[in-house]
Design an enzyme around this catalytic site. Sequence first.
Site, PDB file in Angstrom:
ATOM      1  CB  SER A 170      -0.906   0.280   1.249  1.00 13.43           C
ATOM      2  OG  SER A 170      -1.717   1.288   1.077  1.00 13.43           O
TER       3      SER A 170
ATOM      4  CE1 TYR B 185      -4.731  -2.419   4.512  1.00 10.77           C
ATOM      5  CE2 TYR B 185      -3.646   0.051   4.221  1.00 10.77           C
ATOM      6  CZ  TYR B 185      -4.332  -1.271   3.565  1.00 10.77           C
ATOM      7  OH  TYR B 185      -4.273  -1.185   2.351  1.00 10.77           O
TER       8      TYR B 185
END
Length: 730
Positions: free
Chosen positions: A598, A611
């Site tokens: 990400s 995350y």
Amino acid sequence: MSSYKYVNFAWDDAAAAALDPVGRLVYRSNLLGGDQRITNTGGGNTSSKITEKDPLSGQPTEVLWVKGSGGDLRTSTRENFSSLYQQKLLDLQKLYGSRADKGLKSQAEDDMVGMFSHATFNLNPRASSIDTTLHSFLPGKHVDHMHPNAVIAIAASQNCEKLTQEIFGGQMAYVKWMRPGFELGLAMQAIAQKNPSTKAIMMGQHGFISWADDDKACYTWTLDCIEKASVYIETKYAAKGGDATAFGGQKYATLDEAKRRATFSAILPWLRGQVSKEKRFIGTVQDDAKILRFVNSKDAARLAELGTSCPDHFLRTKIKPLYVDWNPQAEDTAALKAKLAAGLAAYRQDYAAYYAKCKHANSPAMRDPNPTVVLIPGLGMIAWGKDKSESRVTAEFYNCAVEVMRGAEAIDQYIALPQQEAFDIEYWLLEEAKLKRMPAEKELARQVIVVIGAGSGIGKETAHRLVKEGAHIVCVDLNAEAAAATAKEIEAKYGVGIGVAGTGLSACGPALGLAANITDRASIRKMLDEVALAYGGFDSICVTAGIFVPSDTSGHIPDDKWALTFAINVTGSYLVGDEASKTWKEQGLKGQLVLTTSANAAVAKKGSVAYDVSKAAGNHLVRELAIELAPLVRVNGVAPATVVQGSAMFPRDRVIGSLAKYNIPYTDDEATDSLVKKLAQFYADRTLTKAPITPADQAEAYFLLVSQRLSKTTGQIITVDGGLHEAFLR
């Protein structure tokens, strides 16, 4: 005949009456092709001589409509039939005769196929089959040329001519083996002229051809011939003891299903690597009762070595299969691999010797010398092809060959086509030209790609993107129904292929849906073994599965949610790569692993600590695995920025929460699509390109990384974030 036991009579007078003459030909063809006891996939051809209006003279003229080159009778439409002036075809006999008389018979055969275009009616673009003359030169208005196992069993018997007379009397004549073409057409014409009562001809070691002046009568007569042959064979077969004594009786016992699956799973990736030295193959496993009866028998080795008889069969199955004399009750998997390795080496040498012995000065170069059919006692058959459809057809054709051998051995003695004749078909210059006319293979052809997380979002989009380039896609998701749904979408768009469906997982087509939990190594192994059973192995894996658990309003995330985030986003990707590496090493074929990280991995921000940290770990996992798996496997990552549209990570409540967090106006009753669009545009406005980031954008990156376009790239992260400058490398 009043009733049929071995074929299906499916003619519907009302349906046929509603069709024009060409439509009736297509109808008859579809009925015949729809029953594999009548003809194999892609095999056989049909024709009708129809009076048409000549587009130039306006006068009535007789036109031969005949199934053209390629295609399958079961699915053929009008476009699959060529149309030729019947009289012009007959006139070609003089031209052929003048050339053949000069000792140029072989060249004349090839030349005549080229001349068919000069007889084309109404500019029909469908290329004519080499069997065109067989239909033109016979007297019937309607002609069927079929490849039923029962009739080929007679054609492949040592005393074929005698058996033909015994079974059919004067209604079916006999012609010795000839390569399809002009010479065979003229031989059939002479037989029909000499024996006007003859309505069919047995074609030695090939099949049969039948005719009539009424299309329904032709269809019925074709079925009658097959039924007669079947009744004769099954009566003799039963008298000899039936299944108990088939192929000389049983030599080996079948392993139980669990052991078969375990053994296949253990050998298939390795075997795929062995047969894919020149080009990669896709496999189909078959282990039903009929194929096991054959591979377990005393005569299997002898009959397998003889090879197939019908040209349609060996063009797919090669001159012969590889039979491995392995004792499933006394030898282990290591012994099987050793015997397979020795068998493959011997097979390649035999094939090279066959080529050297039979080649002509102008023969094409030797093709891949690896077997396309492998037979193993106790296990069954493995068929190989350039894609799943072709491997299924290869399996179907060898099934046909087995049935032919069963019938021939029941009534007489099976004989194969002489090697030189087989070679002249396999390496026929017209066949080579046909292969060269085939469209180029797609970029990801012959590849099996596992997409984990394919049930939704980026994974689903990636699966659809990769299959467009010719890949076989294994759609994997924690949610089995979601994985199956994506696979169904792909098959609905691209079809399931043709040929025998196989058994178990081998019944799949270009896509397969499987469930797996990537936090559980055993679940991953089970899934990869199922992929091996379905396709023989795999080439690339794309891990798009992930989880986002936001911190609570105080910025805290519970310990179990932290652990779950790392289990899925980091440990899961590691376990997939680690477990897959075992299969890649077994195959010995280069592969690709693409992980999803990400843009958040490089940007620290509030509210997503678990995350973001997990994705940073994912970035380094890419680099570590690139080193661990080199040089066989390239490992790279795709780093999206926030993908809202189509993402399973953004259900309605999270979208609303984000809108509220960023003070973006919305109403509680606003449609979800509208809410998603607002949030996506908000994130887009923070990037340099100002455009929302979609799953399709990510899928393009996965495609680049599993293809060979970036073949020297490994250990890298490709960002697809719209230009998020906060994530620039620093």
